[in-house]
Write a protein that holds these residues in place. Structure first.
Motif, PDB file in Angstrom:
ATOM      1  N   ARG A  22     -31.233  43.705   9.889  1.00 38.73           N
ATOM      2  CA  ARG A  22     -31.586  43.082  11.171  1.00 38.73           C
ATOM      3  C   ARG A  22     -30.337  42.862  12.021  1.00 38.73           C
ATOM      4  O   ARG A  22     -30.333  43.087  13.223  1.00 38.73           O
ATOM      5  CB  ARG A  22     -32.291  41.759  10.879  1.00 38.73           C
ATOM      6  N   TRP A  23     -29.259  42.399  11.384  1.00 41.68           N
ATOM      7  CA  TRP A  23     -28.016  42.145  12.110  1.00 41.68           C
ATOM      8  C   TRP A  23     -27.385  43.461  12.585  1.00 41.68           C
ATOM      9  O   TRP A  23     -26.862  43.544  13.696  1.00 41.68           O
ATOM     10  CB  TRP A  23     -27.032  41.396  11.197  1.00 41.68           C
ATOM     11  N   THR A  25     -28.794  46.268  13.411  1.00 39.91           N
ATOM     12  CA  THR A  25     -29.543  46.962  14.463  1.00 39.91           C
ATOM     13  C   THR A  25     -29.839  46.066  15.661  1.00 39.91           C
ATOM     14  O   THR A  25     -30.707  46.402  16.466  1.00 39.91           O
ATOM     15  CB  THR A  25     -30.869  47.510  13.905  1.00 39.91           C
ATOM     16  N   ARG A  26     -29.122  44.962  15.787  1.00 40.68           N
ATOM     17  CA  ARG A  26     -29.373  44.050  16.900  1.00 40.68           C
ATOM     18  C   ARG A  26     -29.017  44.724  18.216  1.00 40.68           C
ATOM     19  O   ARG A  26     -28.179  45.627  18.275  1.00 40.68           O
ATOM     20  CB  ARG A  26     -28.586  42.763  16.730  1.00 40.68           C
ATOM     21  N   ARG A  27     -29.656  44.275  19.262  1.00 37.66           N
ATOM     22  CA  ARG A  27     -29.418  44.839  20.585  1.00 37.66           C
ATOM     23  C   ARG A  27     -28.220  44.114  21.205  1.00 37.66           C
ATOM     24  O   ARG A  27     -28.226  42.908  21.368  1.00 37.66           O
ATOM     25  CB  ARG A  27     -30.649  44.655  21.463  1.00 37.66           C
ATOM     26  N   ARG A  28     -27.228  44.884  21.531  1.00 37.64           N
ATOM     27  CA  ARG A  28     -26.032  44.303  22.136  1.00 37.64           C
ATOM     28  C   ARG A  28     -26.208  44.335  23.655  1.00 37.64           C
ATOM     29  O   ARG A  28     -26.465  45.377  24.236  1.00 37.64           O
ATOM     30  CB  ARG A  28     -24.801  45.087  21.709  1.00 37.64           C
ATOM     31  N   THR A  29     -26.019  43.188  24.278  1.00 41.09           N
ATOM     32  CA  THR A  29     -26.289  43.084  25.708  1.00 41.09           C
ATOM     33  C   THR A  29     -25.029  43.235  26.556  1.00 41.09           C
ATOM     34  O   THR A  29     -25.117  43.208  27.769  1.00 41.09           O
ATOM     35  CB  THR A  29     -26.944  41.736  26.028  1.00 41.09           C
TER      36      THR A  29
END
Length: 56
Positions: A22-23, A25-29
């Protein structure tokens, strides 16, 4: 009790793997706006710096 410990080890590993996945593949903004603007300024500066004598 020993069998329960051996069953908990894979369960804890699976939960840890799920959390890591989960960490990872997190979406980086954070955007690339500042880097792209800096690159555009660099390109403009390099185009202006041309002296007309190309050395190859």
């Amino acid at each position: 009790m020993g069998a329960l410990a051996w069953l908990l080890i894979p369960l804890i590993a699976a939960v840890g793997a799920a959390l890591w996945g989960r960490w990872a593949t997190r979406r980086r903004t954070s955007g690339d706006g500042a880097e792209l603007a800096g690159y555009a300024r660099f390109r403009e500066a390099m185009e202006k710096a041309g002296t007309g004598t190309d050395v190859l």
